[in-house]
Design a protein around this motif. Structure first.
Motif, PDB file in Angstrom:
ATOM      1  N   VAL A 214       0.835  -1.207   0.000  1.00  0.00           N
ATOM      2  CA  VAL A 214       0.000   0.000   0.000  1.00  0.00           C
ATOM      3  C   VAL A 214       0.870   1.257   0.000  1.00  0.00           C
ATOM      4  O   VAL A 214       0.609   2.220  -0.738  1.00  0.00           O
ATOM      5  CB  VAL A 214      -0.946  -0.003   1.214  1.00  0.00           C
ATOM      6  N   ASN A 215       1.910   1.252   0.828  1.00  0.00           N
ATOM      7  CA  ASN A 215       2.802   2.421   0.900  1.00  0.00           C
ATOM      8  C   ASN A 215       3.524   2.654  -0.416  1.00  0.00           C
ATOM      9  O   ASN A 215       3.664   3.806  -0.870  1.00  0.00           O
ATOM     10  CB  ASN A 215       3.824   2.241   2.031  1.00  0.00           C
ATOM     11  N   ALA A 216       3.974   1.540  -1.029  1.00  0.00           N
ATOM     12  CA  ALA A 216       4.674   1.654  -2.314  1.00  0.00           C
ATOM     13  C   ALA A 216       3.729   2.178  -3.390  1.00  0.00           C
ATOM     14  O   ALA A 216       4.102   3.063  -4.178  1.00  0.00           O
ATOM     15  CB  ALA A 216       5.235   0.294  -2.721  1.00  0.00           C
ATOM     16  N   ALA A 217       2.511   1.660  -3.423  1.00  0.00           N
ATOM     17  CA  ALA A 217       1.522   2.117  -4.412  1.00  0.00           C
ATOM     18  C   ALA A 217       1.189   3.588  -4.211  1.00  0.00           C
ATOM     19  O   ALA A 217       1.001   4.346  -5.174  1.00  0.00           O
ATOM     20  CB  ALA A 217       0.260   1.266  -4.316  1.00  0.00           C
ATOM     21  N   SER A 218       1.104   4.000  -2.955  1.00  0.00           N
ATOM     22  CA  SER A 218       0.794   5.395  -2.647  1.00  0.00           C
ATOM     23  C   SER A 218       1.898   6.317  -3.169  1.00  0.00           C
ATOM     24  O   SER A 218       1.616   7.379  -3.753  1.00  0.00           O
ATOM     25  CB  SER A 218       0.633   5.559  -1.133  1.00  0.00           C
ATOM     26  N   ARG A 219       3.153   5.932  -2.989  1.00  0.00           N
ATOM     27  CA  ARG A 219       4.282   6.734  -3.480  1.00  0.00           C
ATOM     28  C   ARG A 219       4.283   6.779  -5.003  1.00  0.00           C
ATOM     29  O   ARG A 219       4.555   7.831  -5.618  1.00  0.00           O
ATOM     30  CB  ARG A 219       5.611   6.155  -2.987  1.00  0.00           C
ATOM     31  N   GLN A 220       3.960   5.640  -5.635  1.00  0.00           N
ATOM     32  CA  GLN A 220       3.917   5.586  -7.098  1.00  0.00           C
ATOM     33  C   GLN A 220       2.829   6.504  -7.647  1.00  0.00           C
ATOM     34  O   GLN A 220       3.036   7.201  -8.645  1.00  0.00           O
ATOM     35  CB  GLN A 220       3.682   4.142  -7.555  1.00  0.00           C
ATOM     36  N   LEU A 221       1.665   6.524  -7.006  1.00  0.00           N
ATOM     37  CA  LEU A 221       0.574   7.409  -7.432  1.00  0.00           C
ATOM     38  C   LEU A 221       0.977   8.876  -7.301  1.00  0.00           C
ATOM     39  O   LEU A 221       0.680   9.701  -8.178  1.00  0.00           O
ATOM     40  CB  LEU A 221      -0.677   7.131  -6.597  1.00  0.00           C
ATOM     41  N   GLU A 222       1.668   9.188  -6.217  1.00  0.00           N
ATOM     42  CA  GLU A 222       2.126  10.576  -6.025  1.00  0.00           C
ATOM     43  C   GLU A 222       3.117  10.984  -7.110  1.00  0.00           C
ATOM     44  O   GLU A 222       3.057  12.113  -7.626  1.00  0.00           O
ATOM     45  CB  GLU A 222       2.781  10.712  -4.640  1.00  0.00           C
ATOM     46  N   ASP A 223       4.026  10.069  -7.469  1.00  0.00           N
ATOM     47  CA  ASP A 223       5.010  10.352  -8.520  1.00  0.00           C
ATOM     48  C   ASP A 223       4.304  10.584  -9.854  1.00  0.00           C
ATOM     49  O   ASP A 223       4.622  11.546 -10.588  1.00  0.00           O
ATOM     50  CB  ASP A 223       6.001   9.184  -8.655  1.00  0.00           C
ATOM     51  N   ILE A 224       3.363   9.710 -10.175  1.00  0.00           N
ATOM     52  CA  ILE A 224       2.647   9.815 -11.456  1.00  0.00           C
ATOM     53  C   ILE A 224       1.825  11.097 -11.514  1.00  0.00           C
ATOM     54  O   ILE A 224       1.783  11.800 -12.547  1.00  0.00           O
ATOM     55  CB  ILE A 224       1.759   8.574 -11.663  1.00  0.00           C
ATOM     56  N   GLN A 225       1.156  11.422 -10.412  1.00  0.00           N
ATOM     57  CA  GLN A 225       0.355  12.655 -10.371  1.00  0.00           C
ATOM     58  C   GLN A 225       1.238  13.899 -10.506  1.00  0.00           C
ATOM     59  O   GLN A 225       0.837  14.899 -11.117  1.00  0.00           O
ATOM     60  CB  GLN A 225      -0.451  12.699  -9.072  1.00  0.00           C
ATOM     61  N   LEU A 226       2.458  13.825  -9.936  1.00  0.00           N
ATOM     62  CA  LEU A 226       3.395  14.941 -10.054  1.00  0.00           C
ATOM     63  C   LEU A 226       3.839  15.113 -11.506  1.00  0.00           C
ATOM     64  O   LEU A 226       3.896  16.238 -12.031  1.00  0.00           O
ATOM     65  CB  LEU A 226       4.618  14.696  -9.157  1.00  0.00           C
ATOM     66  N   ILE A 227       4.144  13.972 -12.168  1.00  0.00           N
ATOM     67  CA  ILE A 227       4.536  14.014 -13.576  1.00  0.00           C
ATOM     68  C   ILE A 227       3.390  14.537 -14.429  1.00  0.00           C
ATOM     69  O   ILE A 227       3.573  15.379 -15.333  1.00  0.00           O
ATOM     70  CB  ILE A 227       4.957  12.601 -14.044  1.00  0.00           C
ATOM     71  N   GLN A 228       2.188  14.064 -14.142  1.00  0.00           N
ATOM     72  CA  GLN A 228       0.995  14.474 -14.889  1.00  0.00           C
ATOM     73  C   GLN A 228       0.760  15.975 -14.769  1.00  0.00           C
ATOM     74  O   GLN A 228       0.378  16.634 -15.747  1.00  0.00           O
ATOM     75  CB  GLN A 228      -0.209  13.691 -14.371  1.00  0.00           C
ATOM     76  N   LYS A 229       1.036  16.509 -13.616  1.00  0.00           N
ATOM     77  CA  LYS A 229       0.791  17.929 -13.351  1.00  0.00           C
ATOM     78  C   LYS A 229       1.817  18.817 -14.062  1.00  0.00           C
ATOM     79  O   LYS A 229       1.454  19.888 -14.600  1.00  0.00           O
ATOM     80  CB  LYS A 229       0.839  18.172 -11.848  1.00  0.00           C
ATOM     81  N   HIS A 230       3.086  18.373 -14.091  1.00  0.00           N
ATOM     82  CA  HIS A 230       4.139  19.259 -14.601  1.00  0.00           C
ATOM     83  C   HIS A 230       4.477  19.031 -16.071  1.00  0.00           C
ATOM     84  O   HIS A 230       4.725  20.006 -16.803  1.00  0.00           O
ATOM     85  CB  HIS A 230       5.411  19.096 -13.762  1.00  0.00           C
ATOM     86  N   ILE A 231       4.520  17.828 -16.548  1.00  0.00           N
ATOM     87  CA  ILE A 231       4.897  17.602 -17.956  1.00  0.00           C
ATOM     88  C   ILE A 231       3.859  16.803 -18.724  1.00  0.00           C
ATOM     89  O   ILE A 231       3.942  16.686 -19.948  1.00  0.00           O
ATOM     90  CB  ILE A 231       6.265  16.891 -18.053  1.00  0.00           C
ATOM     91  N   GLY A 232       2.891  16.231 -18.022  1.00  0.00           N
ATOM     92  CA  GLY A 232       1.854  15.439 -18.670  1.00  0.00           C
ATOM     93  C   GLY A 232       2.334  14.042 -19.023  1.00  0.00           C
ATOM     94  O   GLY A 232       3.517  13.834 -19.274  1.00  0.00           O
ATOM     95  N   LEU A 233       1.411  13.114 -19.046  1.00  0.00           N
ATOM     96  CA  LEU A 233       1.771  11.733 -19.323  1.00  0.00           C
ATOM     97  C   LEU A 233       2.062  11.482 -20.790  1.00  0.00           C
ATOM     98  O   LEU A 233       2.770  10.535 -21.139  1.00  0.00           O
ATOM     99  CB  LEU A 233       0.644  10.790 -18.855  1.00  0.00           C
TER     100      LEU A 233
END
Length: 289
Positions: A214-233
């Motif tokens: 759960v902790n690992a998945a939570s960190r991965q979601l945060e990373d992806i959301q950060l990428i999505q916000k700044h450079i887009g997927l």
């Protein structure tokens, strides 16, 4: 009734068929549970000082079955190798009385009745004999060792304590003394306790793994959301974009499950490699921010 008292109650009912074994057990009871006194007129008297009623009952039963009614106390003590020279001196049993294996069993049984105790096995495993002298403790320890059972001696205030702390050793000693019902009860408790401990370890391990996932998945979601916000997927390579979208769609899935959603499927290590790449990209964004 405590477990220790149950063991003693069972041991009290065991009557050795052979006279030499009865002498061995009786010598232990006289040594550890009685006072032998010699009056000024030369008369010898035996007084039971144990507070355990089982000791008194076993003493009288053994005495009755071992000696006839006309046998005097002094003569009986001679048979027990318990003379005026060593009475009350804490020298233990005469080695002749406990030479054979069956007599050692009887001696340990009598000793446990008088000076033995055992903890509640639901809380822990501990069996001990509390002796007044080094010689008594050494003799009991050697008798136990003769059955390939480990026993240790420790000094506790003014006493020498022979003790066992391993469940298997205590089971073996109960068997040696003839406490078979208590042995089975202890074994049942040991099995239940081991099963509970095994289940608890398994649950704790699974809980730890779930928490880690759960902790690992939570960190991965945060990373992806950060990428999505700044450079887009859309700016990501296709293989990274695919795994990022899958993680967003399946936040609760394991790495193996995420790999199964891909076409063609990718193994756990491959998915983990892609998610680490996303984490590195997210870290670079944080540094620049």
């Amino acid at each position: 009734m405590s477990f220790s008292a149950e063991v003693k109650e069972e041991l009290e009912k065991i009557m050795p068929p052979a006279r030499h074994c009865r002498l061995a057990e009786l010598s232990a009871i006289v040594e550890f549970g009685c006072h032998v006194e010699k009056a000024s007129n030369g008369e010898v008297r035996i007084t039971i000082h144990s507070e355990n009623d089982a000791v008194a009952r076993k003493y009288f039963t053994l005495w009755k079955k071992t000696f006839n009614i006309s046998t005097g106390i002094a003569k009986a003590l001679q048979a027990l190798k318990y003379t005026g020279d060593n009475a009350g001196a804490g020298k233990g049993a005469d080695p002749v009385l406990i030479k054979s294996s069956c007599c050692k069993r009887a001696y340990l049984r009598g000793a446990f009745l008088c000076i033995g105790s055992m903890s509640n096995p639901e809380k822990g495993y501990h069996l001990e004999f509390v002796c007044e002298t080094d010689r008594q403790a050494l003799q009991i320890q050697e008798a136990i060792h003769s059955f390939d059972i480990e026993a240790k001696v420790v000094r506790r205030k003014k006493y020498n304590v022979v003790y066992l702390k391993e469940g298997a050793g205590i089971v073996d000693l109960l068997n040696v003394m003839g406490a078979h019902v208590s042995l089975m009860n202890l074994e049942n408790l040991r099995i239940e306790k081991e099963m509970r401990n095994s289940i608890n370890r398994q649950v704790n391990c699974e809980t730890a793994n779930i928490t880690k996932t759960v902790n690992a998945a939570s960190r991965q979601l945060e990373d992806i959301q950060l990428i999505q916000k700044h450079i887009g997927l859309l700016g990501l390579p296709e293989h990274l974009r695919e795994i990022a979208l899958l993680r967003l769609a399946h936040p609760e899935s394991s790495l193996q499950e995420l790999g199964g959603y891909l076409n063609p499927p990718v193994g756990k290590s491959g998915v983990n490699h892609r998610l680490r790449k996303l984490s590195e990209i997210a870290s670079e964004i944080q540094v620049k921010a």
